[in-house]
Design an enzyme around this catalytic site. Structure first.
Site, PDB file in Angstrom:
ATOM      1  N   GLU A 256      45.692 -20.415 -82.816  1.00 54.22           N
ATOM      2  CA  GLU A 256      45.215 -21.074 -81.604  1.00 54.22           C
ATOM      3  C   GLU A 256      43.899 -21.835 -81.785  1.00 54.22           C
ATOM      4  OE1 GLU A 256      47.515 -18.302 -78.359  1.00 54.22           O
ATOM      5  OE2 GLU A 256      45.377 -17.904 -78.628  1.00 54.22           O
ATOM      6  N   GLU A 364      54.532 -18.408 -79.415  1.00 53.36           N
ATOM      7  CA  GLU A 364      54.019 -17.247 -78.681  1.00 53.36           C
ATOM      8  C   GLU A 364      54.318 -17.449 -77.212  1.00 53.36           C
ATOM      9  OE1 GLU A 364      50.065 -15.758 -78.815  1.00 53.36           O
ATOM     10  OE2 GLU A 364      49.715 -16.321 -80.893  1.00 53.36           O
TER      11      GLU A 364
END
EC number: 3.2.1.78
Length: 433
Positions: A256, A364
């Protein structure tokens, strides 16, 4: 998810007179600068990639520090000595799909940040046995564990950043833990996404680099030559260990990555430069970013995740030649949007990947409760969306010799009722397409 250092200067751009530190300076079809800024020399890596590294025209070596336990050993190695992998039967992108072991299809999987931190090989094997029995083919794991001070004996850590020196732990409680996961995955046909650093502070993250080498912001992390050198030293150490492994699905730049308030060129240049570096070490395994999918105009409803506030431009980053597929995540509860909105997020990213001619991995997704009611519709949307080639829920849960793995609210435990709807029935829906 899981939120709770080399230093790099951004590339100067193809039109610049000279490439910056660690920038590309040559290679087949390269149309940019072929000389480097002062203090750096252009070094041939392979036929399609040359790189600016510290030194003069007569010097092209870097210093690496590794440790096998408590003993630190320093060696000097010529730049980019990684051998080309010998196998070509690796996972690959095939149009808008993935190919694994000769099969081109949509693939499901999960995330397990904790599996590479386990110290009991039997626990690793148990988890991967369960994953293999589920029909899942892809597992995303943490390939990093950064510290600023060495933990007590028996604690897992992969890289220590202290006193301006990067020390890589190749011992029993270091990269040998990754060895155990990769070896077990190879035996069971599971393919791993291994990432190299965390945006968040869990397991050290980018902050561990900043603490050791200087700087205070994410911009500093992405643009510091010292930090990026340490980061690349670690990347090379991991790739060297597993370059021939058929268990590697992809190398991932970060978990991320964000750069709040930054111009999108900061992350774009870092992604382009780092992915090219990885490809120079290992041209046969895939490379992905690990981003959440922020910054997208196509299909945007004007909500925060579609904005460019986190310094990301999904379409531009996806178009980078050395990025093989797109990644996107989904956490409506953290982003201030509705759960139903998640279907729009999936559809728009699939469309962007289709436009780019590359597959998307829904890498995710999670919700703190009501997993079946909330997340199964996202799975159904993903399976039916052009451009999406697979999905990995966050996160896999299991019962180890020490008890249940961590439950962050999003966890789906093996054998539970939620496992039935999220895994067993999902695999049936994929097979019935």
């Amino acid at each position: 998810m899981k939120r709770q250092a080399l230093t790099l200067i951004p590339l100067l751009g193809a039109a610049a007179a000279q490439s910056g530190p660690y920038g590309q300076c040559g290679g087949n079809d390269w149309s940019g600068a072929t000389t480097c800024v002062s203090g750096y020399v252009c070094v041939y890596q392979n036929e399609w990639y040359s790189q600016c590294v510290p030194g003069t025209a007569t010097s092209s070596s870097t210093t690496l520090t590794t440790t096998t336990s408590a003993t630190t050993r320093t060696t000097t190695t010529t730049t980019s000595t990684t051998s080309v992998p010998s196998s070509t039967n690796f996972p690959s992108a095939s149009g808008l799909n993935f190919t694994i072991d000769g099969v081109t299809d949509y693939f499901a999987g999960s995330n397990s940040y904790w599996i590479s931190m386990l110290t009991n090989d039997a626990d690793v094997d148990l988890v991967l046995d369960h994953i293999a029995s589920s029909g899942h083919k892809i597992l995303r794991i943490w390939g990093f564990n950064d510290v600023n001070t060495e933990p007590s004996t028996g604690q897992v850590w992969f890289q220590k950043h202290q006193g301006g020196v990067s020390t890589i732990n190749t011992g029993q409680y270091g990269l040998q833990r990754l060895d155990a996961v990769v070896s077990s995955a190879e035996k069971r046909g599971i393919k791993l996404i291994i990432n190299f650093v965390n945006n968040w502070d869990d397991y050290g993250g980018m902050s561990a680099y900043l603490n050791a080498y200087g700087g205070s912001t994410k911009t500093d992390w992405y643009t510091s030559a010292t930090i990026q050198a340490a980061y690349r030293t670690y990347i090379k150490a991991v790739i060297d260990r597993f370059i021939d492994s058929p268990a590697i699905f992809a190398w991932e730049l970060a978990n991320e990555p964000r750069c709040n308030g930054c111009d999108t060129s900061i992350l774009y240049d870092w992604i382009a430069d780092t992915s090219a570096y990885i490809k120079s070490l290992d041209p046969l395994h895939m490379v992905c970013i690990g981003d959440e999918g922020f910054g997208l105009d196509e299909g945007s409803d004007g909500s925060y995740p579609f904005s460019y506030n986190e310094g990301l431009d999904f379409a531009a980053n996806l178009a980078i030649d050395t990025i093989d597929f797109g990644t996107f995540h989904l956490y409506p509860g953290s982003w201030g949007v509705s759960y139903d909105w998640g279907n729009l997020w999936a559809i728009t990213h699939g469309a962007a990947c289709a436009t780019a001619g590359k597959p998307c991995l829904f890498e995710e997704y999670g919700a703190p409760s009501d997993h079946c009611a909330i997340e199964v519709p996202w799975q159904t949307t993903a399976v039916s969306s052009t451009g999406i080639a697979g999905d990995l829920f966050w996160q896999w849960g299991d019962t180890l010799s020490t008890g249940q793995t961590h439950n962050d609210g999003n966890t789906i435990y093996y054998g539970s009722d939620e496992y039935t709807c999220m895994v067993t029935e999902h695999m049936e829906r994929i097979a019935a397409r």
